[in-house]
Design an enzyme around this catalytic site. Structure first.
Site, short mmCIF file in Angstrom:
data_model
loop_
_atom_site.label_atom_id
_atom_site.label_comp_id
_atom_site.label_asym_id
_atom_site.label_seq_id
_atom_site.Cartn_x
_atom_site.Cartn_y
_atom_site.Cartn_z
N GLU A 84 48.00 36.87 46.77
CA GLU A 84 47.92 38.32 46.56
C GLU A 84 46.77 38.91 47.37
O GLU A 84 46.90 39.97 48.00
CB GLU A 84 47.70 38.64 45.08
CG GLU A 84 48.71 38.02 44.14
CD GLU A 84 48.29 36.68 43.57
OE1 GLU A 84 48.55 36.45 42.37
OE2 GLU A 84 47.69 35.85 44.30
N CYS A 110 46.05 36.11 38.75
CA CYS A 110 44.87 35.85 37.91
C CYS A 110 44.13 37.17 37.69
O CYS A 110 44.46 38.19 38.29
CB CYS A 110 43.96 34.83 38.59
SG CYS A 110 43.09 35.46 40.05
#
Length: 152
Positions: A84, A110
């Protein structure tokens, strides 16, 4: 549960393809991400070492495994940059606006990635596999980011 559409399926398939480029030593942690806006792919990312840094594959071992670090903890102790993060960084480097976009990812982001995703202006996150970080779910909910667990 939000029903997935044909575009979600196509973009999720692309995240799986992108994840194969990962230089993560652990097969179950090869992660791919795709940022999309208006049904157009803006960037892809996969987890791997920063430019000029040897990856765990190149080193022949996972540092996290060697140190006994549990999954979902101490993310900063790793040579890899998350998929990401790499996708968002690519947009920043290329001057591509992602505000209002969607991030598709093979795994639940996360909490560190969640904070970056929120500040980047991404309004929807679609992920396939879980990750042991419930705080990221809280962050997305509080920020009003649509958070979808993709189901085939």
């Amino acid at each position: 549960m939000i029903k997935n559409n044909k575009w979600d399926k196509r973009f999720m398939e692309m995240t799986e393809n992108v994840s194969t480029w990962s230089s993560c030593f652990k097969v179950d942690r090869k992660v791919g991400a795709v940022i999309v806006k208006d049904k157009r792919i803006l960037a892809t990312g996969y987890n791997g070492a920063p430019a000029g840094i040897k990856s765990c594959v190149d080193r022949g071992e996972c540092m996290r495994t060697r140190l006994g670090i549990a999954s979902g903890t101490c993310q900063e102790i790793c040579y890899g940059v998350h998929a990401e993060q790499n996708a968002i960084v690519q947009c920043a480097r290329m001057g591509i606006e992602i505000d209002g976009g969607t991030l598709f990812c093979t795994h639940q982001p996360c909490s560190i990635c969640a904070k970056i995703i929120i500040n980047a202006g991404i309004v929807r996150v679609v992920y396939k596999n879980g990750y042991p970080d419930p705080f990221s779910v809280e962050l997305f909910k509080e920020a009003g980011v649509e958070f979808v667990n993709y189901q085939e």
